[in-house]
Write an enzyme that holds these catalytic residues in place. Structure first.
Site, PDB file in Angstrom:
ATOM      1  N   SER A   1       6.315  10.218  11.759  1.00  0.00           N
ATOM      2  CA  SER A   1       5.301   9.937  10.735  1.00  0.00           C
ATOM      3  C   SER A   1       5.892  10.068   9.333  1.00  0.00           C
ATOM      4  CB  SER A   1       4.110  10.890  10.887  1.00  0.00           C
ATOM      5  OG  SER A   1       3.332  10.866   9.714  1.00  0.00           O
TER       6      SER A   1
ATOM      7  N   LYS B   1      -5.158   6.385  14.130  1.00  0.00           N
ATOM      8  CA  LYS B   1      -5.249   5.538  12.938  1.00  0.00           C
ATOM      9  C   LYS B   1      -6.711   5.413  12.487  1.00  0.00           C
ATOM     10  CE  LYS B   1      -0.942   5.123  12.474  1.00  0.00           C
ATOM     11  NZ  LYS B   1      -0.298   5.794  11.353  1.00  0.00           N
TER      12      LYS B   1
ATOM     13  N   LYS C   1       0.836  -1.207   0.000  1.00  0.00           N
ATOM     14  CA  LYS C   1       0.000   0.000   0.000  1.00  0.00           C
ATOM     15  C   LYS C   1       0.873   1.259   0.000  1.00  0.00           C
ATOM     16  CE  LYS C   1      -2.695   1.133   3.731  1.00  0.00           C
ATOM     17  NZ  LYS C   1      -2.652   2.550   4.151  1.00  0.00           N
TER      18      LYS C   1
ATOM     19  N   ASP D   1       1.725  -0.315  11.964  1.00  0.00           N
ATOM     20  CA  ASP D   1       0.544  -0.951  11.379  1.00  0.00           C
ATOM     21  C   ASP D   1       0.360  -2.395  11.851  1.00  0.00           C
ATOM     22  OD1 ASP D   1      -0.087   1.331   9.992  1.00  0.00           O
ATOM     23  OD2 ASP D   1       1.005   0.743   8.195  1.00  0.00           O
TER      24      ASP D   1
HETATM   25  C1  S3P Z   1       2.229   5.115   6.067  1.00  0.00           C
HETATM   26  C2  S3P Z   1       2.747   5.523   7.247  1.00  0.00           C
HETATM   27  C3  S3P Z   1       2.144   5.220   8.540  1.00  0.00           C
HETATM   28  C4  S3P Z   1       1.171   4.046   8.422  1.00  0.00           C
HETATM   29  C5  S3P Z   1       0.250   4.164   7.255  1.00  0.00           C
HETATM   30  C6  S3P Z   1       1.024   4.274   5.966  1.00  0.00           C
HETATM   31  C7  S3P Z   1       2.924   5.509   4.830  1.00  0.00           C
HETATM   32  O1  S3P Z   1       1.459   6.347   8.999  1.00  0.00           O
HETATM   33  O2  S3P Z   1       0.439   3.897   9.611  1.00  0.00           O
HETATM   34  O3  S3P Z   1      -0.602   3.015   7.174  1.00  0.00           O
HETATM   35  O4  S3P Z   1       2.672   4.913   3.774  1.00  0.00           O
HETATM   36  O5  S3P Z   1       3.769   6.411   4.923  1.00  0.00           O
HETATM   37  P1  S3P Z   1       2.270   7.514   9.787  1.00  0.00           P
HETATM   38  O6  S3P Z   1       3.418   7.842   8.941  1.00  0.00           O
HETATM   39  O7  S3P Z   1       1.344   8.665   9.938  1.00  0.00           O
HETATM   40  O8  S3P Z   1       2.624   6.880  11.098  1.00  0.00           O
END
Ligand code: S3P
Length: 431
Positions: free
Chosen positions: A159, A339, A14, A312
């Site tokens: 993040s 989340k 994803k 995740d």
């Molecule tokens: C993601 C980063 C994470 C994760 C999300 C996807 C990404 O979030 O929880 O499902 O693709 O950069 P955060 O970066 O806000 O922790």
């Protein structure tokens, strides 16, 4: 009885899929993307990019994105609907910010409760005009500019979405943008840009700080992108095999980015028999084969410093912990409250409903040995959260007579083929 057996290649990652279409939209010309995840979240990103004037279509076994260059987005004539996808909202706010256009981002009920100021505060500081709902939420109106300020950003929240948003904005900012993150996070954006030969500096210091220095505007030349399979989706089946007697599975083509497979180290510390074999590299990411088999798990303490790399996987790690001997303590989970659901609540609510011995202490979750616990029949409440739905669907393979899931449509957000793939890995046998 049921067990997990066999071998499978699961769908594309994803995180990589979002980034591939966004970056391809900012390249000059045509990018072919293979193994793109075709889930609700990715379709949200694709539809928004289409509204921004990017031509994207599906061919036989790949997608074609016709990029307009950095700074090439057109003003949309409708609102940009992110659906359930935090990644779409946060990363695309950054991507449009350095274009002189007006956009309005909206999302579903869950996304409309999730904080956006963590990205927009940075974008406002460099000159984007932003109107948030109730100071923090979608709908968000943004008026971007092709004259944003090159400056230094310090990201205090761990993040990758914030970091990626700022990188995407910086690709069309004239001059030096310096992004420092105090805690390292997943680095897919940096790896994909390096693969595309975008020149920027990235330095990691001993205390964990990472500094990225970009000098825009950039011209990105397109190159074929192949998406590795999703390590977070793999985690569901890996834990399924670990907790279900007589199981052994092999998953192929998995992205082995260290920021994404920390959960495997955690599971190994719990006593899991997991084997990883790197097979090749694609688009700057190591790819490999993971084998997992039934193991006697024991509880451990997972410290908060590990949380950005497990972010995740806590729902499925909680399922592993529910089957381990001893106590598992998962510390410092405050980010889980932001989340798709408040995952501290959705994990504990459902485990307690089943009669597991679970409690919270601030932002920590404590899960005790299931020994002597008589599980109750329960309908699991997913709170519309795909990872909660998939985690408890895995537990339901062990307790088929006890567990029902209230609403698992949300699984299509990240893994539409989850049930099909689960069926392929599940074998019935007579005990
Ligand atoms: C993601 C980063 C994470 C994760 C999300 C996807 C990404 O979030 O929880 O499902 O693709 O950069 P955060 O970066 O806000 O922790």
């Amino acid at each position: 009885m049921l067990k997990f057996t066999g071998s499978l290649k699961i769908s594309g990652c994803k995180s990589l899929s979002h980034r591939s279409v966004i970056i391809a939209a900012m390249a000059v010309g045509q990018t072919k993307i293979y193994n793109l995840l075709e889930s609700q979240d990715i379709l949200s990103t694709i539809n928004i990019l289409r509204s921004l004037g990017i031509k994207i279509k599906k061919a036989s076994n790949y997608w074609v994105v016709n990029g307009n260059g950095t700074g090439g987005f057109n003003e949309p004539d409708k609102v940009l609907d992110c659906g359930n996808s935090g990644s779409s909202a946060r990363m695309l706010l950054g991507a449009v910010a350095s274009n002189p256009i007006n956009c309005t981002f909206i999302g579903d009920k869950s996304l409309s409760k999730r904080t956006m100021s963590r990205v927009t505060n940075h974008l406002e500081k460099i000159g984007a005009e932003i109107k948030l709902t109730k100071n923090d939420f979608l709908p968000v109106m943004i008026r971007g500019s092709d004259n944003l300020l090159p400056t230094e950003h310090i990201i205090t929240k761990a993040s990758a979405q914030i970091k990626s948003a700022l990188i995407f904005a910086a690709l069309n900012i004239r001059g030096k943008t310096i992004i420092t993150e105090l805690t390292p996070t997943r680095d897919h954006t940096e790896r994909m840009l390096k693969y595309l030969k975008v020149k920027f500096k990235s330095e990691k210091s001993k205390n964990g700080k990472t500094t990225i220095e970009l000098d825009g505007p950039y011209e990105i030349l397109p190159k074929k992108i192949s998406i590795a399979s999703d390590p977070s989706s793999a985690a569901f089946f890996i834990v399924g095999a670990l907790i279900t007697p007589y199981s052994k599975i092999t998953l192929e083509n998995i992205c082995l980015n260290p920021s994404r497979i920390a959960y495997i180290d955690v599971l190994k510390q719990m006593g899991a028999k997991i084997n990883i074999k790197k097979t090749h590299q694609v688009c700057g990411e190591d790819i490999g084969r993971i084998t997992a088999e039934y193991s006697q798990l024991r509880g451990i303490t997972i410290n908060s410093e590990q949380s950005p790399f497990l972010i995740d996987e806590y729902p499925i790690l909680s399922i592993a912990a529910s089957q381990a001997t001893g106590i598992t303590i998962m510390k410092g989970l405050s980010e889980l409250r932001h989340k798709e659901s408040d995952r501290i609540k959705s994990i504990t609510y459902n485990l307690i409903k089943l009669n597991f011995n679970v409690k919270t202490r601030g932002d920590d979750i404590i899960i005790e040995n299931k020994k002597n616990t008589i599980l109750k029949k329960a309908v699991i409440k997913t709170f519309g959260d795909h990872r909660i739905a998939m985690s408890f669907s895995i537990l339901a393979m062990l307790y088929t007579d006890k567990i029902k899931i209230d609403d698992d449509k949300c699984i299509s957000i990240s893994y539409p083929n989850f049930k099909k793939d689960l069926d392929k890995l599940i074998t019935k046998y007579n005990a």
